[in-house]
Design a protein around this motif. Structure first.
Motif, PDB file in Angstrom:
ATOM      1  N   LYS A  96      -8.511   3.253   2.972  1.00 61.61           N
ATOM      2  CA  LYS A  96      -7.645   2.134   3.357  1.00 61.61           C
ATOM      3  C   LYS A  96      -6.833   1.651   2.160  1.00 61.61           C
ATOM      4  CE  LYS A  96     -10.381   0.193   7.150  1.00 61.61           C
ATOM      5  NZ  LYS A  96     -11.095  -1.014   7.612  1.00 61.61           N
ATOM      6  N   ASP A  97      -7.454   1.616   0.980  1.00 61.33           N
ATOM      7  CA  ASP A  97      -6.748   1.167  -0.222  1.00 61.33           C
ATOM      8  C   ASP A  97      -5.549   2.063  -0.525  1.00 61.33           C
ATOM      9  OD1 ASP A  97      -8.446  -0.980  -0.611  1.00 61.33           O
ATOM     10  OD2 ASP A  97      -9.717   0.069  -2.056  1.00 61.33           O
ATOM     11  N   GLU A  98      -5.733   3.385  -0.392  1.00 61.25           N
ATOM     12  CA  GLU A  98      -4.633   4.313  -0.635  1.00 61.25           C
ATOM     13  C   GLU A  98      -3.513   4.072   0.381  1.00 61.25           C
ATOM     14  OE1 GLU A  98      -4.082   9.051  -1.513  1.00 61.25           O
ATOM     15  OE2 GLU A  98      -5.404   8.516   0.157  1.00 61.25           O
ATOM     16  N   ALA A  99      -3.872   3.935   1.662  1.00 57.87           N
ATOM     17  CA  ALA A  99      -2.873   3.679   2.708  1.00 57.87           C
ATOM     18  C   ALA A  99      -2.151   2.363   2.452  1.00 57.87           C
ATOM     19  CB  ALA A  99      -3.531   3.665   4.084  1.00 57.87           C
ATOM     20  N   ASP A 100      -2.900   1.307   2.119  1.00 61.37           N
ATOM     21  CA  ASP A 100      -2.298   0.004   1.838  1.00 61.37           C
ATOM     22  C   ASP A 100      -1.291   0.097   0.694  1.00 61.37           C
ATOM     23  OD1 ASP A 100      -3.762  -1.353   3.806  1.00 61.37           O
ATOM     24  OD2 ASP A 100      -5.339  -1.953   2.404  1.00 61.37           O
ATOM     25  N   SER A 101      -1.643   0.820  -0.353  1.00 62.27           N
ATOM     26  CA  SER A 101      -0.776   0.947  -1.518  1.00 62.27           C
ATOM     27  C   SER A 101       0.552   1.614  -1.155  1.00 62.27           C
ATOM     28  CB  SER A 101      -1.495   1.742  -2.607  1.00 62.27           C
ATOM     29  OG  SER A 101      -0.632   1.983  -3.694  1.00 62.27           O
ATOM     30  N   TYR A 102       0.486   2.763  -0.496  1.00 58.27           N
ATOM     31  CA  TYR A 102       1.703   3.476  -0.099  1.00 58.27           C
ATOM     32  C   TYR A 102       2.515   2.651   0.908  1.00 58.27           C
ATOM     33  CZ  TYR A 102      -0.462   7.727  -2.075  1.00 58.27           C
ATOM     34  OH  TYR A 102      -1.037   8.652  -2.894  1.00 58.27           O
ATOM     35  N   PHE A 103       1.820   2.106   1.902  1.00 55.77           N
ATOM     36  CA  PHE A 103       2.469   1.344   2.972  1.00 55.77           C
ATOM     37  C   PHE A 103       3.220   0.141   2.397  1.00 55.77           C
ATOM     38  CE2 PHE A 103       2.796  -1.563   6.536  1.00 55.77           C
ATOM     39  CZ  PHE A 103       3.024  -0.736   7.624  1.00 55.77           C
ATOM     40  N   ASN A 104       2.541  -0.622   1.546  1.00 58.97           N
ATOM     41  CA  ASN A 104       3.148  -1.825   0.977  1.00 58.97           C
ATOM     42  C   ASN A 104       4.354  -1.482   0.105  1.00 58.97           C
ATOM     43  OD1 ASN A 104       1.308  -3.475   2.295  1.00 58.97           O
ATOM     44  ND2 ASN A 104      -0.108  -3.500   0.565  1.00 58.97           N
ATOM     45  N   ALA A 105       4.265  -0.406  -0.655  1.00 62.61           N
ATOM     46  CA  ALA A 105       5.380  -0.015  -1.527  1.00 62.61           C
ATOM     47  C   ALA A 105       6.571   0.456  -0.693  1.00 62.61           C
ATOM     48  CB  ALA A 105       4.930   1.074  -2.496  1.00 62.61           C
ATOM     49  N   LEU A 106       6.330   1.292   0.311  1.00 62.40           N
ATOM     50  CA  LEU A 106       7.428   1.834   1.112  1.00 62.40           C
ATOM     51  C   LEU A 106       8.045   0.798   2.052  1.00 62.40           C
ATOM     52  CD1 LEU A 106       6.089   5.385   1.927  1.00 62.40           C
ATOM     53  CD2 LEU A 106       8.223   4.849   0.756  1.00 62.40           C
ATOM     54  N   GLN A 108       8.772  -2.264   1.276  1.00 62.74           N
ATOM     55  CA  GLN A 108       9.646  -3.173   0.536  1.00 62.74           C
ATOM     56  C   GLN A 108      11.102  -2.862   0.873  1.00 62.74           C
ATOM     57  OE1 GLN A 108       8.509  -5.814  -1.395  1.00 62.74           O
ATOM     58  NE2 GLN A 108       6.606  -5.135  -0.433  1.00 62.74           N
ATOM     59  N   GLY A 109      11.792  -3.826   1.447  1.00 61.88           N
ATOM     60  CA  GLY A 109      13.182  -3.645   1.823  1.00 61.88           C
ATOM     61  C   GLY A 109      13.364  -2.892   3.129  1.00 61.88           C
ATOM     62  N   GLY A 110      12.255  -2.502   3.749  1.00 59.50           N
ATOM     63  CA  GLY A 110      12.308  -1.771   5.011  1.00 59.50           C
ATOM     64  C   GLY A 110      11.860  -2.636   6.174  1.00 59.50           C
ATOM     65  N   LYS A 111      11.335  -1.998   7.211  1.00 55.05           N
ATOM     66  CA  LYS A 111      10.903  -2.705   8.417  1.00 55.05           C
ATOM     67  C   LYS A 111       9.539  -2.183   8.848  1.00 55.05           C
ATOM     68  CE  LYS A 111      11.979  -3.055  13.319  1.00 55.05           C
ATOM     69  NZ  LYS A 111      12.764  -2.451  14.406  1.00 55.05           N
ATOM     70  N   VAL A 112       8.563  -3.078   8.944  1.00 58.68           N
ATOM     71  CA  VAL A 112       7.245  -2.703   9.457  1.00 58.68           C
ATOM     72  C   VAL A 112       7.344  -2.614  10.976  1.00 58.68           C
ATOM     73  CG1 VAL A 112       4.844  -3.426   9.717  1.00 58.68           C
ATOM     74  CG2 VAL A 112       6.018  -3.723   7.510  1.00 58.68           C
ATOM     75  N   VAL A 113       7.020  -1.470  11.516  1.00 58.02           N
ATOM     76  CA  VAL A 113       7.057  -1.238  12.959  1.00 58.02           C
ATOM     77  C   VAL A 113       5.710  -1.599  13.579  1.00 58.02           C
ATOM     78  CG1 VAL A 113       7.379   0.527  14.759  1.00 58.02           C
ATOM     79  CG2 VAL A 113       8.793   0.570  12.693  1.00 58.02           C
ATOM     80  N   MET A 114       4.631  -1.187  12.918  1.00 56.94           N
ATOM     81  CA  MET A 114       3.266  -1.497  13.348  1.00 56.94           C
ATOM     82  C   MET A 114       2.446  -1.713  12.082  1.00 56.94           C
ATOM     83  SD  MET A 114       0.754   0.904  15.610  1.00 56.94           S
ATOM     84  CE  MET A 114      -0.935   0.448  15.950  1.00 56.94           C
ATOM     85  N   PRO A 115       1.941  -2.934  11.864  1.00 55.84           N
ATOM     86  CA  PRO A 115       1.161  -3.191  10.649  1.00 55.84           C
ATOM     87  C   PRO A 115      -0.092  -2.312  10.601  1.00 55.84           C
ATOM     88  CG  PRO A 115       1.636  -5.231  11.825  1.00 55.84           C
ATOM     89  CD  PRO A 115       2.054  -4.109  12.723  1.00 55.84           C
ATOM     90  N   LEU A 116      -0.547  -2.015   9.398  1.00 56.51           N
ATOM     91  CA  LEU A 116      -1.794  -1.267   9.252  1.00 56.51           C
ATOM     92  C   LEU A 116      -2.936  -2.053   9.877  1.00 56.51           C
ATOM     93  CD1 LEU A 116      -1.468   0.025   5.592  1.00 56.51           C
ATOM     94  CD2 LEU A 116      -1.753   1.455   7.625  1.00 56.51           C
ATOM     95  N   GLY A 117      -3.772  -1.361  10.633  1.00 56.06           N
ATOM     96  CA  GLY A 117      -4.923  -1.986  11.265  1.00 56.06           C
ATOM     97  C   GLY A 117      -5.758  -0.938  11.973  1.00 56.06           C
TER      98      GLY A 117
END
Length: 143
Positions: A96-106, A108-117
């Protein structure tokens, strides 16, 4: 380290396409799930009956290290599909930590379609479009 695969979207013919790819690549389906298997989700309209037999998710193992994935797009549940934008980069993470890191970085300035969960299929999963318009999916198996 994460693995990266391609995720394709279709307008109702995903099963036909993946049967074709399966034959061509001599692969095997790892997952094959239909929308009728999806539980009703909060804040989502009921699934139209004509989509119950459409593909929610399919994974086709191709060779030793590659997986081609796909699904049918349901109108109103995502952006309209157009040939040329019908793919995502799918990142399978080890934690989860690896996914959170990549997700949060990518994101930035984009659009979250479905939050991690956590999902009903037993994964930690989320989707986003980065600031360049590229669609990303992140997955951590919880099983």
């Amino acid at each position: 380290m994460a693995t990266i695969n391609v995720y394709l979207n279709f307008n109702g013919n995903c099963k036909e396409v993946f049967e074709f790819y399966k034959e061509i690549f001599h692969g095997e389906f790892i997952d094959l799930n239909y929308y009728k298997e999806m539980p009703q989700m909060e804040n989502m309209p009921p699934l139209p009956e004509e989509f119950s037999e459409k593909i929610m998710h399919v994974s086709l193992k191709v060779g030793e290290n590659s997986i081609l994935m796909g699904s049918d797009v349901i109108p109103g549940m995502s952006d309209p599909l157009q040939v040329g934008n019908n793919f995502s980069i799918s990142v399978n993470c080890n934690s989860k930590d690896e996914a959170d890191s990549y997700f949060n970085a990518l994101s930035q300035g984009g659009k979250v379609v479905m939050p991690l969960g956590e999902t009903f299929w037993g994964a930690y999963f989320g989707m986003l479009n980065d600031k360049f318009g590229i669609s990303w999916m992140f997955n951590v198996p919880l099983k």
